[in-house]
Design a protein around this motif. Structure first.
Motif, PDB file in Angstrom:
ATOM      1  N   ARG A  16     -11.788 -64.217   4.531  1.00 38.51           N
ATOM      2  CA  ARG A  16     -12.872 -63.683   5.375  1.00 38.51           C
ATOM      3  C   ARG A  16     -12.797 -64.266   6.794  1.00 38.51           C
ATOM      4  NH1 ARG A  16     -16.571 -60.628   2.928  1.00 38.51           N
ATOM      5  NH2 ARG A  16     -16.696 -60.649   0.637  1.00 38.51           N
ATOM      6  N   ALA A  17     -12.452 -65.541   6.889  1.00 35.83           N
ATOM      7  CA  ALA A  17     -12.305 -66.130   8.219  1.00 35.83           C
ATOM      8  C   ALA A  17     -11.168 -65.459   8.987  1.00 35.83           C
ATOM      9  CB  ALA A  17     -12.058 -67.623   8.097  1.00 35.83           C
ATOM     10  N   ASP A  20     -12.383 -62.098  10.228  1.00 34.81           N
ATOM     11  CA  ASP A  20     -13.231 -62.236  11.419  1.00 34.81           C
ATOM     12  C   ASP A  20     -12.393 -62.513  12.671  1.00 34.81           C
ATOM     13  OD1 ASP A  20     -15.447 -61.782   9.854  1.00 34.81           O
ATOM     14  OD2 ASP A  20     -15.870 -63.927   9.551  1.00 34.81           O
ATOM     15  N   ARG A  21     -11.381 -63.345  12.564  1.00 34.97           N
ATOM     16  CA  ARG A  21     -10.555 -63.654  13.739  1.00 34.97           C
ATOM     17  C   ARG A  21      -9.777 -62.425  14.214  1.00 34.97           C
ATOM     18  NH1 ARG A  21      -9.277 -68.197  10.616  1.00 34.97           N
ATOM     19  NH2 ARG A  21      -7.169 -67.375  10.202  1.00 34.97           N
ATOM     20  N   ALA A  24     -11.964 -59.947  15.854  1.00 34.73           N
ATOM     21  CA  ALA A  24     -12.460 -60.453  17.134  1.00 34.73           C
ATOM     22  C   ALA A  24     -11.392 -60.433  18.209  1.00 34.73           C
ATOM     23  CB  ALA A  24     -13.005 -61.865  16.960  1.00 34.73           C
ATOM     24  N   ARG A  63     -13.845 -52.235   8.160  1.00 36.93           N
ATOM     25  CA  ARG A  63     -14.399 -52.800   9.394  1.00 36.93           C
ATOM     26  C   ARG A  63     -13.496 -52.479  10.591  1.00 36.93           C
ATOM     27  NH1 ARG A  63     -15.767 -58.999   8.409  1.00 36.93           N
ATOM     28  NH2 ARG A  63     -16.282 -58.775  10.642  1.00 36.93           N
TER      29      ARG A  63
END
Length: 201
Positions: A16-17, A20-21, A24, A63
């Motif tokens: 998940r990290a 997100d990166r 982003a 996403r």
């Protein structure tokens, strides 16, 4: 070997990290906002991501699709490719319009050349027609009698001045001529017939 719950939780947090990166825009060198880079960033194999963490892979792709639909491109390279693709389409359209305008101007240029050639031919024809007219003669336009001479002036003295020589003045004498000129002036201003000098000679 089966993973413990603690290992599964740690792996899920890493995945998940990494998601997100990547979303982003923190794309590592040589990577992209794709599943391959996601597995590498999470420290797992791509096969494990597909087999064990398929629901996280699907979440990542959903996403990413939502970001693309909103006009956001997480991957700078993909964003640059998209900008270049859009620029290429606009330049292609502009080139097509320019080519069309060029062909229109070329056709108009040919039409103007044809009109100019026709006008030049007409001018040459008029010059040839003007060359067929005779040149004016030396006696044309030089007076009413055609010889460049004005009509003779009227007689200077009328017969009303006859017999007006002073007494004792023979014809042709100075006194006789003086009297004739005096009489001429009087008749000129009085509006009467002018005497002729020949009558006093």
């Amino acid at each position: 070997m089966a993973l413990s719950q603690d290992q599964r939780d740690q792996t899920e947090r890493r995945i998940r990290a990494a998601i997100d990166r990547l979303l982003a825009g923190q794309i590592p060198p040589g990577g992209a906002c794709d599943v391959k880079t996601l597995a590498r960033e999470a420290g797992i194999s791509r096969a494990s991501l597909y087999r064990t963490w398929g629901h996280l892979k699907d979440e990542f792709e959903q996403r990413r699709a939502a970001a693309w639909a909103a006009g956001h491109q997480p991957d700078p390279r993909e964003a640059r490719i998209a900008r270049l693709r859009d620029l290429n389409q606009r330049l292609t359209s502009k080139l097509a319009r320019t080519h069309t305008e060029f062909n229109q101007l070329k056709e108009r240029h040919q039409l103007l050349l044809s009109v100019l050639a026709a006008k030049d031919n007409e001018l040459q024809r008029l010059r040839r027609e003007l060359g067929t007219f005779p040149a004016p003669g030396p006696d044309q336009g030089q007076g009413d009698n055609g010889h460049g001479r004005h009509p003779p002036a009227p007689a200077l003295m009328s017969r009303q001045a006859q017999g007006r020589r002073p007494a004792g003045c023979p014809p042709g004498s100075s006194a006789s001529m003086t009297a004739a000129l005096i009489g001429l002036g009087k008749h000129r201003f009085s509006g009467q017939d002018q005497p002729r000098l020949g009558d006093y000679s």
